[in-house]
Write a protein that holds these residues in place. Sequence first.
Motif, PDB file in Angstrom:
ATOM      1  N   SER A 100       0.895  -1.243  -0.318  1.00 42.71           N
ATOM      2  CA  SER A 100      -0.318  -0.644   0.134  1.00 42.71           C
ATOM      3  C   SER A 100       1.209   1.055   0.096  1.00 42.71           C
ATOM      4  CB  SER A 100      -0.993  -0.257   0.870  1.00 42.71           C
ATOM      5  OG  SER A 100      -0.449   0.280   2.099  1.00 42.71           O
ATOM      6  N   PHE A 101       1.879   1.224  -0.091  1.00 44.07           N
ATOM      7  CA  PHE A 101       3.079   2.170   0.683  1.00 44.07           C
ATOM      8  C   PHE A 101       4.226   2.214   0.144  1.00 44.07           C
ATOM      9  CE2 PHE A 101       2.963  -0.169   4.179  1.00 44.07           C
ATOM     10  CZ  PHE A 101       5.222   0.113   4.698  1.00 44.07           C
ATOM     11  N   ALA A 102       4.591   1.012  -0.599  1.00 43.49           N
ATOM     12  CA  ALA A 102       5.552   0.951  -0.781  1.00 43.49           C
ATOM     13  C   ALA A 102       5.028   0.355  -2.834  1.00 43.49           C
ATOM     14  CB  ALA A 102       5.896  -0.449  -0.503  1.00 43.49           C
ATOM     15  N   ASN A 103       4.690   1.123  -3.424  1.00 41.05           N
ATOM     16  CA  ASN A 103       4.346   0.696  -4.886  1.00 41.05           C
ATOM     17  C   ASN A 103       3.969  -0.383  -4.934  1.00 41.05           C
ATOM     18  OD1 ASN A 103       4.979   3.573  -5.125  1.00 41.05           O
ATOM     19  ND2 ASN A 103       6.932   3.246  -5.747  1.00 41.05           N
ATOM     20  N   GLY A 104       3.382  -1.004  -4.186  1.00 38.54           N
ATOM     21  CA  GLY A 104       3.082  -3.080  -4.126  1.00 38.54           C
ATOM     22  C   GLY A 104       3.776  -3.888  -4.428  1.00 38.54           C
ATOM     23  N   TYR A 105       5.376  -2.985  -3.818  1.00 35.62           N
ATOM     24  CA  TYR A 105       5.882  -4.480  -3.448  1.00 35.62           C
ATOM     25  C   TYR A 105       5.803  -4.989  -1.559  1.00 35.62           C
ATOM     26  CZ  TYR A 105       8.320  -2.888  -7.820  1.00 35.62           C
ATOM     27  OH  TYR A 105       8.481  -2.272  -8.886  1.00 35.62           O
ATOM     28  N   ARG A 106       5.759  -6.175  -1.851  1.00 32.68           N
ATOM     29  CA  ARG A 106       6.165  -6.650  -0.419  1.00 32.68           C
ATOM     30  C   ARG A 106       7.623  -6.484   0.343  1.00 32.68           C
ATOM     31  NH1 ARG A 106       1.565 -10.252   0.772  1.00 32.68           N
ATOM     32  NH2 ARG A 106       2.677 -10.880   2.385  1.00 32.68           N
ATOM     33  N   THR A 107       7.875  -6.724   1.125  1.00 27.87           N
ATOM     34  CA  THR A 107       9.528  -6.041   1.848  1.00 27.87           C
ATOM     35  C   THR A 107       9.635  -8.190   2.446  1.00 27.87           C
ATOM     36  OG1 THR A 107       8.828  -3.550   2.419  1.00 27.87           O
ATOM     37  CG2 THR A 107      10.725  -5.493   3.952  1.00 27.87           C
ATOM     38  N   GLY A 108      10.908  -8.663   2.166  1.00 28.96           N
ATOM     39  CA  GLY A 108      11.004  -9.497   2.811  1.00 28.96           C
ATOM     40  C   GLY A 108      11.515  -9.718   3.869  1.00 28.96           C
ATOM     41  N   TYR A 109      11.614 -10.977   4.260  1.00 24.39           N
ATOM     42  CA  TYR A 109      12.387 -10.656   6.313  1.00 24.39           C
ATOM     43  C   TYR A 109      13.306 -11.774   5.282  1.00 24.39           C
ATOM     44  CZ  TYR A 109      13.249 -12.816  10.840  1.00 24.39           C
ATOM     45  OH  TYR A 109      13.026 -13.201  11.858  1.00 24.39           O
ATOM     46  N   PRO A 110      15.066 -10.873   6.150  1.00 22.03           N
ATOM     47  CA  PRO A 110      15.248 -12.090   5.315  1.00 22.03           C
ATOM     48  C   PRO A 110      16.525 -12.971   6.680  1.00 22.03           C
ATOM     49  CG  PRO A 110      16.564 -10.027   5.552  1.00 22.03           C
ATOM     50  CD  PRO A 110      14.811  -9.943   6.257  1.00 22.03           C
ATOM     51  N   LEU A 111      15.496 -12.878   7.546  1.00 23.53           N
ATOM     52  CA  LEU A 111      16.271 -13.498   8.448  1.00 23.53           C
ATOM     53  C   LEU A 111      15.878 -15.248   9.115  1.00 23.53           C
ATOM     54  CD1 LEU A 111      17.318 -10.890  11.306  1.00 23.53           C
ATOM     55  CD2 LEU A 111      18.816 -11.469   9.358  1.00 23.53           C
ATOM     56  N   GLN A 112      14.903 -15.342   8.409  1.00 20.73           N
ATOM     57  CA  GLN A 112      14.664 -16.913   8.217  1.00 20.73           C
ATOM     58  C   GLN A 112      15.609 -17.911   8.056  1.00 20.73           C
ATOM     59  OE1 GLN A 112      12.017 -19.022   5.267  1.00 20.73           O
ATOM     60  NE2 GLN A 112      10.507 -19.304   7.055  1.00 20.73           N
ATOM     61  N   GLU A 113      15.885 -18.789   8.570  1.00 24.07           N
ATOM     62  CA  GLU A 113      17.128 -19.476   8.842  1.00 24.07           C
ATOM     63  C   GLU A 113      16.656 -20.645   7.707  1.00 24.07           C
ATOM     64  OE1 GLU A 113      19.206 -23.541   9.432  1.00 24.07           O
ATOM     65  OE2 GLU A 113      16.717 -23.624   9.763  1.00 24.07           O
ATOM     66  N   LYS A 114      15.237 -21.747   7.201  1.00 20.81           N
ATOM     67  CA  LYS A 114      15.051 -22.525   6.530  1.00 20.81           C
ATOM     68  C   LYS A 114      15.822 -21.712   4.913  1.00 20.81           C
ATOM     69  CE  LYS A 114      11.556 -25.736   8.436  1.00 20.81           C
ATOM     70  NZ  LYS A 114      10.839 -25.871   8.603  1.00 20.81           N
ATOM     71  N   ALA A 115      15.448 -20.468   4.794  1.00 17.25           N
ATOM     72  CA  ALA A 115      15.760 -20.073   3.220  1.00 17.25           C
ATOM     73  C   ALA A 115      16.853 -20.228   3.072  1.00 17.25           C
ATOM     74  CB  ALA A 115      14.658 -19.387   3.149  1.00 17.25           C
ATOM     75  N   VAL A 116      17.862 -19.604   4.237  1.00 23.14           N
ATOM     76  CA  VAL A 116      19.107 -18.779   3.917  1.00 23.14           C
ATOM     77  C   VAL A 116      19.501 -20.467   4.226  1.00 23.14           C
ATOM     78  CG1 VAL A 116      21.059 -18.249   4.937  1.00 23.14           C
ATOM     79  CG2 VAL A 116      18.621 -16.849   5.081  1.00 23.14           C
TER      80      VAL A 116
END
Length: 543
Positions: free
Chosen positions: A65-81
Amino acid sequence: MKVCLLNESFPPVLDGVANVLLNYAKYLPSDFNSPVIVGTPRYPDADYSAYPYEVVAYPSFNTASFANGYRTGYPLQEKAVSKLAEFEPDIIHSHCPASANVIARLLRERTHAPIAFTYHTKYDIDLRRIFKIRQVADETIKAMVSNIEACDDVWTVSRGAGESLKALGFKGDYHVMNNGVDFDRGRVDAEDVRKVTEGYDLPDGVPVFLFVGRIITYKGIPMILDALKILSDAGHDFRMVFIGKGPDMELMQKKAEELGIGGDRPGMGKCIFTGPIYDRDALRAWNTRADLFLFPSTFDTNGLVVREAAACGLASVLVRGSCAAEGVTDNRNGFLIEETAESMGDLLIRLSGEIDHVHDVGTHAMNEIYMSWRDAVAEAYKRYVWLLEEKAQGRLREPETRATDYLVKLAARSMDEAARARRVRTEFFNDFKDTAIGMMDNIQEAGEGLSDMLERVSTGTGEKVQQVVSGTGEKVQQAVSGTGEKVHQAVTETGEKVQQAVTETGEKVHQAVTEAEQKVKSNLTFMSQEVLLNYENMAHDSE
């Protein structure tokens, strides 16, 4: 060479940088046999299974709604990293200085692969639009620059983009790496153009101007409209086609109407707003139909749309000294103006009477400033090789120590420990599962053996009883054979009744044993399912 590609946007969100990732992921494996993996924030209901490479989608927050349609990623998820680290990349290539770069730094701690970073756009302008408080915007920009300086090799898509980055406080060196376009070189067939553009008010002999991109004021759209007003007041007819969407769509449509160059209904009038067009072939058709591409943006760091226009033989009008104007020679393969509506208006008045010359300049643009994605990725691959050689020789510059380095190292170590603990749990439960399955197989085999034994016992017992009774009947019949026909008949009837009773008894015994067999098998199956269900629940809880 394995390459990990990281960015904040990826389909279903499709913008210029997402298109860069798609082309890197296409040509690195096909042309250089380099496997790739992509890391990006997850979008709701997005399906990444159709890609020929793995896409690791990490958690994200809804900031659309305030970032031109983009979502903000959460970079600290251990499984993904950890999933990205298991790929064991040789190169980590980040395309965004936000969460993507944080993940890149975490990966470098765990894999020791160098980070290449590409600065694609002037993020500071968007950040100042999002954060209205100047101090907050300034600190966010400082953090972004610090995140970029932590990388091993910084690329920019133009020299102007590099100088813009330095103006924000970046202290390192940068390497210019041009992006390519995914349009084939050449104009689209006239019949295909007609099919795409039919239904729009495009009279023959009337110049058609084109803009493709976000409908937002800092792209220079207000200047285009003011210049077109000058052209219209000079008595020249034209059609101006805007392709795209953005937060300022209604504002720009209203401005066109106020200037007297708007349309009274969609697809009609001097200014036509089509909305977004995602079909690449349709965009090629529009670039072929137009006579001139208007792109007075000083925001864009590269202006891929200018190269896409050139691929179709369409020349562009650009602001002199802008990033998009790099490599363009005025009146040779493009047209350069000052950043004013008057400068653009005067040029359009002149060129409206020189359409053949405009088309010749478009042909030069197609031959001189066009660059395919295959060629662009080839240049990037050469730089990857150089980066790995520099690392091997110990010549990579050591980034300055910054406050976030300690936090990144601490987070990376914590993720390593968590990943090891998760592997131990997985190995334990896999061993337990193998043991449980072995126990289940043994129990089931034992049950089947017991069932077979019971079946043999029931069948043998019935046969023996029948044999005994049958023999008794025969002996009784022989013993009384001389006493007369009546006695013989009575004995015969008695034997038949006894034999029938025994047969019925044998059948009941067999039926009872069969039912017992079925109950044994059912109980064994239930026990097996319970064992596996308990294992799955334990494994799920361990995660």
